[in-house]
Design an enzyme around this catalytic site. Structure first.
Site, mmCIF file in Angstrom:
data_model
loop_
_atom_site.group_PDB
_atom_site.id
_atom_site.type_symbol
_atom_site.label_atom_id
_atom_site.label_comp_id
_atom_site.label_asym_id
_atom_site.label_seq_id
_atom_site.Cartn_x
_atom_site.Cartn_y
_atom_site.Cartn_z
ATOM 1 N N ASP A 31 0.861 -1.177 0.000
ATOM 2 C CA ASP A 31 0.000 0.000 0.000
ATOM 3 C C ASP A 31 0.902 1.232 0.000
ATOM 4 O OD1 ASP A 31 -1.666 2.160 0.568
ATOM 5 O OD2 ASP A 31 -2.679 1.181 2.251
ATOM 6 N N GLU A 81 29.928 7.235 6.092
ATOM 7 C CA GLU A 81 30.028 5.798 6.311
ATOM 8 C C GLU A 81 30.015 5.075 4.967
ATOM 9 O OE1 GLU A 81 26.128 4.006 7.854
ATOM 10 O OE2 GLU A 81 26.002 6.061 8.567
ATOM 11 N N CYS A 113 25.845 7.546 11.223
ATOM 12 C CA CYS A 113 25.281 8.834 10.793
ATOM 13 C C CYS A 113 25.721 10.009 11.664
ATOM 14 C CB CYS A 113 23.748 8.752 10.773
ATOM 15 S SG CYS A 113 23.125 7.440 9.707
ATOM 16 N N THR A 154 14.083 3.264 2.683
ATOM 17 C CA THR A 154 14.838 4.313 3.387
ATOM 18 C C THR A 154 16.234 4.503 2.782
ATOM 19 O OG1 THR A 154 15.675 2.780 5.080
ATOM 20 C CG2 THR A 154 13.596 3.883 5.525
ATOM 21 N N HIS A 235 18.037 14.105 13.238
ATOM 22 C CA HIS A 235 18.552 13.187 12.234
ATOM 23 C C HIS A 235 17.365 12.422 11.661
ATOM 24 C CE1 HIS A 235 20.578 9.981 10.216
ATOM 25 N NE2 HIS A 235 20.219 9.071 11.099
ATOM 26 N N LYS A 244 8.558 10.933 15.690
ATOM 27 C CA LYS A 244 8.423 10.185 16.941
ATOM 28 C C LYS A 244 9.277 10.809 18.043
ATOM 29 C CE LYS A 244 7.362 5.640 14.937
ATOM 30 N NZ LYS A 244 7.826 4.228 14.773
ATOM 31 N N ASN A 277 17.427 9.092 2.610
ATOM 32 C CA ASN A 277 18.420 8.993 3.667
ATOM 33 C C ASN A 277 19.790 9.444 3.179
ATOM 34 O OD1 ASN A 277 19.765 8.326 6.002
ATOM 35 N ND2 ASN A 277 19.041 6.223 6.075
ATOM 36 N N SER A 309 23.958 5.060 14.480
ATOM 37 C CA SER A 309 23.770 3.702 14.990
ATOM 38 C C SER A 309 25.094 3.105 15.415
ATOM 39 C CB SER A 309 23.131 2.834 13.907
ATOM 40 O OG SER A 309 21.810 3.253 13.641
#
Length: 389
Positions: A31, A81, A113, A154, A235, A244, A277, A309
């Site tokens: 979707d 990276e 990142c 992403t 970020h 979020k 990204n 990360s």
């Protein structure tokens, strides 16, 4: 008189092709709203084989450097990276391409990142000690997870270039920041892989936990609260992630400020939504997006959350300068995004597979239609061949 230090100029580059997320969703039997709303992405940059992090960095930096400025550069700090060599720094290649002085210090920085933020803070500390110095900081990456993988939506790529000086035009950095590091396996890319490995849900949870940790520590160090900020920049490996993060702290704000911070976030994610990204550059593209699309006034304090990360996070802040609009080329950046051409899913998949092979053989890339000022022409004798158009 107190000398302020921070971001004086900013440039951004992404290649001239993109993939529409609706097209990708249809091709993958999903979707479209799973990508458009659930992830928060509309398009992602498609990186041709003639562009890598070095050329994209050069194309971004050339927007903000004049011959006089180049002569004044003391240091290049290149966060990535997606490096092209396990020994030689991307910053060295870049310094040569740009024609920077031989007495320039050139270093590559790596921590997922977070690398560009490490560069920004090291540059700021250097300029505080050497107020006449100018430092070029780069965040450039190509986000690759692989075709038909969970992380495919992403992907993306591009480069942000920042000139760090005393008395900056865009942002004066505050001296205090908060940072946090843990050995976490939420995302990694072993040296034998060209695509990253990621535990997506776990990585999101670590990102959010790190944000709460560094935000709380920053408040304890500075006695500042959410009321002291006009916007927060995150970020954004995908735009839903920053949303979020902001929602975690919105209850600390008054109702009117909640609305203002939410509006500022919407402005800050607009360009990332169209590019995808950038890994090390994502936070700084988000900042540029806020500068371009937001309603800002000089003197306002902005908060920044950087995350890499593996994992490292930092919360830092700065005061927007009244001259901030003179530090980037609004018309050029808008035109660059508007002039991109869409590719089909089949074309995107073919381009994805066209990266330089890992066997070291001589390769000549098709460069006849290259329009970027700097590009990769191929490889000879196991050396990448960079060119300026």
């Amino acid at each position: 008189m107190t000398v302020t230090v921070g971001i004086d100029k900013m440039g951004f580059y992404t290649p001239d092709q993109y993939l529409d997320m609706v097209d990708l969703a249809h091709a993958r039997g999903e979707d479209p709203n799973k990508y458009l709303i659930g992830i928060g992405q509309s398009k992602q940059a498609v990186i041709p084989p003639t562009q890598d992090v070095v050329t994209m960095a050069a194309n971004a930096a050339s927007q903000i450097l004049t011959p006089t400025t180049k002569a004044d550069i003391n240091m290049v700090l290149f966060g990535t990276e997606s490096g092209v060599d396990n020994s030689k720094a991307t910053a060295v290649y870049l310094a040569h391409l740009l024609g920077l002085p031989a007495n320039t210090r050139a270093i590559e920085l790596k921590q997922a990142c977070y690398g560009a933020t490490a560069g920004l803070q090291l540059a700021a500390d250097f300029v505080r000690v050497h107020p006449t110095a100018k430092v070029l900081v780069i965040g450039a990456d190509i986000a690759r997870y692989g075709l038909r993988t969970a992380g495919e939506v992403t992907q993306g790529g591009g480069a942000v270039a920042m000139l760090i000086t005393a008395n900056p035009r865009i942002l004066a950095l505050d001296a205090i920041s908060s940072y946090h590091t843990e050995d976490v396996m939420d995302f990694w890319r072993p040296t034998y892989r060209t695509e990253a490995l990621v535990d997506g849900k776990y990585s999101t949870n670590v990102y959010l936990d790190f944000f709460k940790t560094v935000w709380s520590d920053y408040q304890a160090q500075t006695a500042r609260s959410i009321a002291d900020f006009s916007a927060f920049v995150f970020h954004l490996p995908f735009t839903k992630m920053g949303r979020k993060g902001l929602r975690q702290i919105l209850p600390e704000a008054s109702t009117p400020q909640q609305a203002a911070l939410t509006a500022a976030f919407e402005a800050s994610q607009a360009d990332n939504r169209e590019v995808g990204n950038l890994y090390t550059g994502s936070l700084y593209l988000s900042f540029l997006s806020l500068l371009r699309h937001g309603t800002l006034t000089g003197g306002e304090r902005l908060g920044f959350f950087s995350y890499g990360s593996g994992a490292e996070g930092e919360f830092f802040s700065g005061v927007l300068q009244p001259t901030y609009r003179s530090g980037f080329d609004e018309a050029f950046l808008a035109q660059q995004l508007a002039d991109r051409q869409a590719v089909s899913v089949a074309e995107y998949e073919a381009i994805f597979q066209q990266q330089l092979s890992n066997d070291g053989r001589d390769t000549q890339l098709a460069v006849g239609e290259v329009t970027a000022p700097y590009y990769l022409a191929g490889r000879q004798h196991q050396q990448r061949q960079y060119r300026q158009r």
